[in-house]
Each structure stands twice: as structure tokens, then as C-alpha cells.
Motif scaffolding. Structure first.
Motif, PDB file in Angstrom:
ATOM      1  N   LEU A 173     -47.658 -36.883  36.996  1.00 47.84           N
ATOM      2  CA  LEU A 173     -48.687 -37.287  36.040  1.00 47.84           C
ATOM      3  C   LEU A 173     -48.487 -38.773  35.761  1.00 47.84           C
ATOM      4  CD1 LEU A 173     -48.780 -34.412  33.384  1.00 47.84           C
ATOM      5  CD2 LEU A 173     -50.366 -34.822  35.275  1.00 47.84           C
ATOM      6  N   VAL A 174     -49.540 -39.532  35.909  1.00 48.68           N
ATOM      7  CA  VAL A 174     -49.431 -40.981  35.702  1.00 48.68           C
ATOM      8  C   VAL A 174     -50.620 -41.476  34.868  1.00 48.68           C
ATOM      9  CG1 VAL A 174     -48.189 -41.359  37.860  1.00 48.68           C
ATOM     10  CG2 VAL A 174     -50.675 -41.442  37.864  1.00 48.68           C
ATOM     11  N   ARG A 175     -50.399 -42.579  34.167  1.00 43.85           N
ATOM     12  CA  ARG A 175     -51.478 -43.121  33.330  1.00 43.85           C
ATOM     13  C   ARG A 175     -52.329 -44.063  34.171  1.00 43.85           C
ATOM     14  NH1 ARG A 175     -52.586 -42.275  28.571  1.00 43.85           N
ATOM     15  NH2 ARG A 175     -50.583 -41.269  28.156  1.00 43.85           N
ATOM     16  N   THR A 176     -53.606 -43.708  34.281  1.00 42.79           N
ATOM     17  CA  THR A 176     -54.501 -44.540  35.089  1.00 42.79           C
ATOM     18  C   THR A 176     -55.491 -45.316  34.225  1.00 42.79           C
ATOM     19  OG1 THR A 176     -55.593 -42.409  35.490  1.00 42.79           O
ATOM     20  CG2 THR A 176     -54.442 -43.417  37.341  1.00 42.79           C
ATOM     21  N   ASP A 177     -55.597 -44.929  32.947  1.00 42.35           N
ATOM     22  CA  ASP A 177     -56.451 -45.692  32.035  1.00 42.35           C
ATOM     23  C   ASP A 177     -55.714 -45.910  30.715  1.00 42.35           C
ATOM     24  OD1 ASP A 177     -58.306 -46.820  30.395  1.00 42.35           O
ATOM     25  OD2 ASP A 177     -59.865 -45.299  30.702  1.00 42.35           O
ATOM     26  N   PRO A 178     -55.034 -47.040  30.602  1.00 43.08           N
ATOM     27  CA  PRO A 178     -54.220 -47.291  29.400  1.00 43.08           C
ATOM     28  C   PRO A 178     -55.079 -47.422  28.143  1.00 43.08           C
ATOM     29  CG  PRO A 178     -53.924 -49.040  31.059  1.00 43.08           C
ATOM     30  CD  PRO A 178     -55.022 -48.174  31.546  1.00 43.08           C
ATOM     31  N   GLN A 179     -56.388 -47.678  28.313  1.00 43.91           N
ATOM     32  CA  GLN A 179     -57.248 -47.852  27.151  1.00 43.91           C
ATOM     33  C   GLN A 179     -57.726 -46.524  26.566  1.00 43.91           C
ATOM     34  OE1 GLN A 179     -57.411 -50.901  29.166  1.00 43.91           O
ATOM     35  NE2 GLN A 179     -56.358 -51.501  27.281  1.00 43.91           N
ATOM     36  N   ASN A 232     -58.249 -39.529  36.030  1.00 42.40           N
ATOM     37  CA  ASN A 232     -58.288 -39.347  34.564  1.00 42.40           C
ATOM     38  C   ASN A 232     -58.538 -37.899  34.122  1.00 42.40           C
ATOM     39  OD1 ASN A 232     -57.738 -42.045  34.192  1.00 42.40           O
ATOM     40  ND2 ASN A 232     -59.899 -42.623  34.022  1.00 42.40           N
ATOM     41  N   ARG A 233     -58.450 -36.974  35.057  1.00 41.64           N
ATOM     42  CA  ARG A 233     -58.581 -35.563  34.660  1.00 41.64           C
ATOM     43  C   ARG A 233     -57.236 -34.828  34.785  1.00 41.64           C
ATOM     44  NH1 ARG A 233     -63.238 -32.513  35.420  1.00 41.64           N
ATOM     45  NH2 ARG A 233     -61.964 -31.133  34.150  1.00 41.64           N
ATOM     46  N   GLY A 234     -56.164 -35.594  34.945  1.00 44.67           N
ATOM     47  CA  GLY A 234     -54.853 -35.002  35.240  1.00 44.67           C
ATOM     48  C   GLY A 234     -54.350 -34.040  34.168  1.00 44.67           C
ATOM     49  N   TRP A 235     -54.708 -34.340  32.906  1.00 47.37           N
ATOM     50  CA  TRP A 235     -54.225 -33.480  31.814  1.00 47.37           C
ATOM     51  C   TRP A 235     -54.781 -32.055  31.955  1.00 47.37           C
ATOM     52  CZ3 TRP A 235     -50.203 -33.936  28.911  1.00 47.37           C
ATOM     53  CH2 TRP A 235     -50.065 -33.116  27.779  1.00 47.37           C
ATOM     54  N   THR A 236     -56.049 -31.991  32.359  1.00 46.30           N
ATOM     55  CA  THR A 236     -56.682 -30.686  32.594  1.00 46.30           C
ATOM     56  C   THR A 236     -55.944 -29.917  33.679  1.00 46.30           C
ATOM     57  OG1 THR A 236     -58.761 -31.774  32.096  1.00 46.30           O
ATOM     58  CG2 THR A 236     -58.904 -29.610  33.140  1.00 46.30           C
TER      59      THR A 236
END
Lengths: 385, 359
Positions: A173-179, A232-236
Motif C-alpha cells: 500500500l503506497v500513498r499516491t495522492d498526498p493531498q 487511489n482505490r487501494g484502501w478499498t
């Protein structure tokens, strides 16, 4: 021990499993599992090969992807019977986690590329979720992926990575949108561990094993075709992943296996008939029965169309409480015989792993969402608090 | 075979009927009025419950009943338990009728007056350490001993005494006139009886022998009934407490927003789920021909549910705070009923022993 699943068909199925295990499980591996000794990559790989050849390696997978087509009831029986025959429990990172996620959210190309290796064991997967600063609060993870031509570059670190030393692939899991808001800027990526910029440091645990590792990613390149689903759908996907095989998280087979071992230790220590020990063993057997009955009840409800989601957190809580409780009873039964260092001159069967198992299994109430997190999930999602 | 399937339409209908019945007929104030009736009066809804078929439900068809399977009956008893009903459905129907249906060749005729709602007959046994004895002297048999606590016994017109005769269990019907009955109330307000049988005698021909399997089955059915009522009460306490922590505000927010409270509620939810699983498991086991399996599972359920009940009782009162210790909310009444149910039916030690030895 009473088998709840003991109809005629159940028994025939049990028999089939038993015969296969007896004929195929390596005696050295069997012995280690029976004694609670640490297992090597070879122990796992050899057994996975046997199951793979028989077509039983992925009990919950659909037949078209290589599953055996077992019913949920048969899967519970298979799990129980394999534990009873002392088979090593295969790590679930490929078979239970990323495999089903790729079936559901992956491209046909990803499925064709990765699923066969997961089944055969040619690829060994590990999980890159937790970070030093993101444990129970997983969504606060900070490992970043930055867009570059043809893919992404990841920088950051992951920790508690089980069996990373054996693995050649990791799903991260990685952050692709820090905003974006916490959960919304996260993506899931498949990373080849032979990539440049990838390093690993083993973490020595208090039981002396090195089951887990710290992972460092320094500008590691991941091509676009190794991104799972949408950016940005990784959490799902991560939530879906943790819900896979959720009816198995009570660990009924594992609990029964441990109960049997504690019973053997009690007999070896001459305390099998001690009423205090006998009552404690009976009480644990009943506790396991309650988890098993609840598993079956929830599973049947789900198969009949009821929405069963976060309720299964109760299975994880109770299952791990029972297992940890059993390791305490094991210590009580073993007494000072649990103390000599593993494989030292002083170590004596069957007590030689008791203290180590107690120490190692502290992890059960911490990993996979700590039991505090699980209670929070129940309170929030089921009770509406 | 153990299945643990979701409730079918039959169960759902039975539960809905029972829930409506409880909502219409009970409630704290009405129950209070009922509790003020004389000890020896049959609780008022007994005949209506017979009219709904509830008293015949678990009795085998051969004995004139409806022969509903235990999994359906426990669903009914869960609702009656949660509703704190005072009619002794468990002791009379689950225990006594289940036993007699298997012990008597003419069970249908014997049970008819009871199950039609006209009267009450219950089992009466001694304590584990002090069983009632029956001595045979020629053609007469004389009893000695007492049944110290017979739930449902205050309004009974006869007692089916479980006694030991020549080291075998036997069953003897003793009408009210011949028994020494003392009536009293239990902590939850319901009427019960102490019955002394010293010197009561009958013809040897009236003694029912060879009934050990029927007695064992009936005892387990009776226990299953109590477990179902307990599970129903656990559910009711869980729901009442959940509602309370959502409504009760302190420090400017509902107390259910505090993590310490949330985790206790999660544990209460787990206890409820496990209790329901174990009731269903024991109910399914009652249909097994394997008496050892049946004994093990019923004792397992009893141990698990009694433990869950105690934990839920504690937390339900605690989370209700001061209101939890009053007599003004249903909680206090449920807690007392739970206490009665868990103090009866054999000790934890007894059931652990039976669980181990029936393996």
C-alpha cells in the motif's frame, strides 16, 4: 475431541484428506509441526507442492482459477483435518490475500501472470502494509509513489513483513495522492523484490526467530501493469483483502491442534488426570466449540444471503484469545520443563517449545488488526456506536 | 447432523407470534400485577399459551403433541425468556412432558389435561447429594426425601417424583394432597415450592421403572429449555444496554462513544452470539441418536452459556450505572431471572465432569 461436522459425507471427506496427508506429508515436517518447532521455507514449499499437485492448494479459490470446488463446510473440515494430521499451515499472503484480490480487481494479464505462481509456490508473496508510523492506524501510511514515465517510483519503508526473506514479490500500500484525505490517496502495487533500491533487514523476535522484517524502498520502479485496479482505490482493495476467507479467522483447526498438544503435554507431565487441568482443557474445548458453532452459523447465514461483514471480527477475537489462553495452560502444565533453551542439552520433549510458543503467539492478538481494533470494528460497524 | 442453518419460515413465524404475545400480555407493570397473585394460582396466560399450541409443540406426535424439532422450540423459548414470562413452559413442557412422553405408554391421556392448559404437573427431584429414595415393602412403595426447589411447583396439582429404588431411577406420580408443599418466592419474584415426600406411599404397580433413558432425555430437554430462556435474556440485556449507551449522555456525548464502553459492548455482543450458537448446537444435538454426543453438547452449551450470562449480567448492570441497580427498569428484573436460571440445572463442575466423561 468431538467433531461437530460428523455426518456420513463429512466423514468420507475427512477420510480422503487423512489418507492423502498420511501418504504425502514429509515425516520431518510432520514431526516439527507436532512438536511446535519452527518451520523452514522448505517445510512449507514441499507441502505446498504436494497440495498443488493434488489440486487442493487453494481451497477457497473458484474452480476456474485452480480451486478444488469444495463447499464452505468442506473447507472447514479440510482445515481441521490437516491440522490434526500435523500439516504446516501455508502462509496466506499469496493464496488467501493477493490471489483473491487479483481475481476480483486485477487485469486478465495480471491474473495470467501471477495466479499460477501463487498456486505452485514458484512465487512467494509477502505483505507491505504496516509501517513504523502506521500500525493500527494503517491509513496514516507514508510510503510514497511518484508518477514517472511508464510507472511509479516508490520510496519509504514497511515493517512486520512476515517471511520477506523467502519472498520474491510484495504487495504494497503506497500513498499516491498526498493531498487527498487519508484513506483516499492510497494505491496497491505489486513490487518485484529483486528491483533496484529494495533492501531488507530481518527483525529478531523475542522467541529467537526472524519471522518478520523491515523493508526499505528507495526509488523502486514499479511499471503500470503492476498497479492493482485503479490508482487511489487501494484502501478499498486492502479492506476486501482482509475480508477474504473471513470465516476462517477463528482458526478452529489451529486451536484444536494446540489443545491436543497441551493434552499430550499434560499426560506426559503426569497431570492429565489432575481435575484442575482436565477441567481447564474441557473448558477450552467448549470455547473452541462455541467459535466453531458460531463460524458455521454465520457462514450458513451468509450462504443463505444474509449480509455478514464485520461480525466475523468476533471469530478473530475469540479464536486468538483461546489460542493464547492455551499457550498459558501449556506453560502451567510444563512448569520449569518449559525453560531450557530450544535445542539445548536441557531441552526435553514434549515441553521444549512451550515457552517459545507462548512468546511467539503473543503476536496473534496484535496482527491482522489487533483485538482492540477488532472490538472497535464490532462496536462501530455492527453495534452502531 | 449438525447444520446450524439460519432460521426457517417456521421458526420465524413462531418467534413473531411469541414476540407479539409478549408485547401484548407482558410489560413491567402487568408482570408486577401478576406477581401479586397468590402463590398457588396458575399464571393467567397458561391456557392461552395452550391455545397457541405452544405447550404441545415439543411433545412427540405419538404422545399427542405437535412434534416440532428442538431447534424450533428453542426459538420460542428464547422469546419467552426475554419477555420474563411467568408461565412455567420450560419445567412443564420441556422437562416434564418430554420425560413422560418417553416413559409412559399412555402418555397422551396423562398429558392431555396439562397440555390443554387446564392444570400444571412438574417433575420433582432431590439434590445431587441427597436423592429422594423409594423403599419397596411387599406391594407398597414408600418415599423418603424432599425436592427443595421446584420451579413451577407452586401451582402444580401433582408432582412426578424422580426417586431411586433398588439403585435404579424410578418415576412416581404424587398428587398434591399427598405431598408436603411449602410455597415461596424466588429472588426474581416467581413462585416456587419445596416439596417433602417423607412417608408418601403408593402401590408398587404405580411405580414407573425402566425409565432411565426417558429421564435423561427429559433432563436434557429441560436444561435446553433453560438455556434457550437464558440466551433470550442475554439478547434482551444486550439490546437494552446497547440502547442505553446510545442515549445516555455524559461529558457532552453518548457514553457509547467512549472506547472503554465500546469494548465492553463488543464483548457483550460476542457473548450473545456465542450463546445463540450454543443453544442451536445443543438443540440440534438433541436429535442425535448418540446419547454421549447429546450429553456432551448439552453440557458444553450449559457451561458456555452460564459463563456468558454471568458476564453479560455484570456488564449490563455496570453500563446502566445507578439505573442498573434499581427495580424500575427491565434490566434489574432480567438480571434476577438470569440469576435464577444460571443457579439451576447443575453446577459448572458437574457439567464439566459430564462433558469429559461422555467423550
Amino acid at each position: 475431541m468431538t467433531d461437530l461436522l460428523n455426518g456420513a459425507e463429512d466423514e468420507a471427506f475427512r477420510q480422503e484428506i487423512r489418507e492423502f496427508v498420511t501418504a504425502n506429508l514429509h515425516p520431518g515436517t510432520r514431526d516439527k509441526v507436532a512438536r511446535g518447532a519452527p518451520l523452514t521455507r522448505e517445510d512449507f514449499a514441499r507441502w505446498q507442492q504436494c497440495l498443488f499437485e493434488r489440486g487442493w492448494v487453494a481451497p477457497a479459490w473458484p474452480v476456474e482459477h485452480g480451486g478444488p470446488g469444495w463447499s464452505a463446510r468442506q473447507r472447514l473440515i479440510a482445515d481441521e483435518e490437516m491440522f490434526r494430521q500435523h500439516t504446516p499451515p501455508l502462509p496466506g499472503f499469496g493464496l488467501k490475500m493477493i490471489g483473491p484480490i487479483l481475481m476480483r480487481f486485477g487485469t486478465p494479464g495480471q491474473q495470467a501472470r501471477f495466479l499460477p505462481g501463487i498456486l505452485s509456490g514458484d512465487d512467494w508473496w509477502c505483505q507491505g502494509f504496516s509501517e513504523p508510523g502506521a500500525g493500527s492506524d494503517l491509513a496514516s501510511l507514508r510510503t510514497r509513489a511518484v508518477r514517472v514515465a511508464g510507472g511509479w517510483r516508490i520510496s519509504g519503508s514497511k515493517t512486520w513483513t512476515t517471511y520477506a526473506q523467502y519472498a520474491n514479490w510484495i504487495f504494497c500500500l503506497v500513498r499516491t495522492d498526498p493531498q487527498a484525505k487519508k484513506q483516499q490517496g492510497i494505491s496497491m502495487m505489486l513490487v518485484d523484490m529483486a528491483s533496484d533500491g529494495f533492501t531488507r533487514r530481518p527483525i529478531r523476535l523475542m522467541d529467537g526467530t526472524e519471522e518478520v522484517n523491515e523493508i526499505f524502498l528507495d526509488d523502486v520502479f514499479v511499471p503500470d501493469d503492476q498497479v492493482v485496479g485503479e490508482i487511489n482505490r487501494g484502501w478499498t482493495y486492502a479492506k476486501a483483502l482482509l475480508e477474504n476467507e473471513r470465516f476462517g479467522i477463528g482458526g478452529i483447526g489451529r486451536s484444536k491442534h494446540l489443545l491436543q498438544r497441551v493434552r499430550e503435554m499434560a499426560d506426559a507431565a503426569g497431570r492429565g488426570a489432575d481435575p484442575e487441568v482436565a477441567d481447564a482443557l474441557a473448558a477450552f474445548e467448549i470455547d473452541i466449540m462455541a467459535v466453531e458453532a458460531t463460524t458455521l452459523r454465520l457462514l450458513n447465514a451468509a450462504e443463505a444471503g444474509a449480509r455478514i461483514g464485520a461480525e466475523t471480527s468476533l471469530l478473530k477475537i475469540r479464536g486468538t484469545e483461546i489460542q493464547q489462553g492455551l499457550t498459558e495452560l501449556m506453560l502451567e502444565v510444563a512448569g520449569p520443563a518449559a525453560l531450557p533453551e530450544r535445542e539445548s542439552e536441557g531441552a526435553e520433549a514434549p515441553f521444549e517449545n512451550a515457552a517459545y510458543q507462548f512468546l511467539n503467539w503473543r503476536k496473534l492478538s496484535i496482527y491482522g488488526g489487533s483485538n482492540e481494533i477488532q472490538r472497535g470494528i464490532l462496536a462501530g460497524q455492527v453495534l452502531g456506536l | 447432523m449438525i447444520r446450524l442453518d439460519p432460521p426457517d419460515d417456521g421458526v420465524t413465524m413462531l418467534k413473531e407470534t411469541a414476540e407479539r404475545f409478549v408485547a401484548d400480555r407482558y410489560g413491567l407493570a402487568r408482570r408486577g400485577e401478576m406477581l401479586r397473585k397468590p402463590d398457588d394460582q396458575i399464571p393467567v396466560h397458561w391456557a392461552d399459551m395452550a391455545g397457541l399450541g405452544w405447550l404441545l409443540a415439543p411433545v412427540p406426535e405419538a404422545a399427542g403433541g405437535l412434534g416440532l424439532p428442538p431447534v424450533q422450540i428453542v426459538a420460542l423459548l428464547e422469546v419467552l425468556g426475554a419477555g420474563l414470562v411467568l408461565e412455567p413452559v420450560g419445567p412443564v413442557v420441556m422437562r416434564c412432558a418430554a420425560t413422560l412422553a418417553r416413559a409412559l405408554p399412555d402418555a397422551e391421556a396423562v398429558l392431555a389435561p396439562v397440555l390443554s392448559g387446564g392444570c400444571i404437573e412438574v417433575m420433582a427431584g432431590g439434590e445431587e447429594a441427597a436423592p429422594i429414595t423409594a423403599m419397596r415393602d411387599g406391594e407398597r412403595v414408600t418415599l423418603a426425601g424432599r425436592a427443595p426447589l421446584v420451579v413451577g411447583g407452586a401451582a402444580a396439582r401433582a408432582f412426578w417424583v424422580v426417586a431411586r429404588m433398588e439403585s435404579a431411577p424410578v418415576l412416581i406420580r404424587v398428587p398434591l394432597e399427598k405431598a408436603g408443599v411449602t410455597r415461596f418466592r424466588l429472588v426474581d419474584g416467581q413462585a416456587a415450592a419445596k416439596v417433602v415426600f417423607d412417608g408418601v406411599s403408593c402401590d408398587a404397580g404405580e411405580v414407573i421403572t425402566g425409565c432411565a433413558p426417558a429421564l435423561a432425555f427429559g433432563a436434557d430437554m429441560g436444561l435446553l429449555g433453560m438455556l434457550a430462556e437464558t440466551s433470550g435474556l442475554i439478547d434482551a440485556l444486550y439490546r437494552a444496554t446497547l440502547e442505553h449507551v446510545k442515549l445516555r449522555e455524559q461529558f457532552g456525548r453518548p457514553i457509547g462513544r467512549f472506547q472503554a464502553v465500546q469494548h465492553r459492548m463488543a464483548d457483550m455482543f460476542i457473548a450473545r452470539e456465542e450463546a445463540q450458537s450454543m443453544v442451536q448446537l445443543a438443540a440440534e444435538a438433541m436429535e442425535s441418536a448418540d446419547t454421549g454426543f447429546r450429553a456432551r453438547l448439552v453440557s458444553a452449551a450449559r457451561i458456555k452459556i452460564a459463563g456468558s450470562a454471568r458476564a453479560v449480567l455484570r456488564d449490563a448492570v455496570q453500563l446502566h450505572g445507578g439505573m442498573g441497580v434499581t427495580d424500575e427498569l427491565p434490566v434489574g428484573h432480567m438480571v434476577k431471572r438470569l440469576l435464577v436460571l444460571t443457579q439451576m440445572g447443575g453446577s459448572r463442575a458437574t457439567h464439566l465432569k459430564r462433558f469429559r466423561e461422555a467423550a
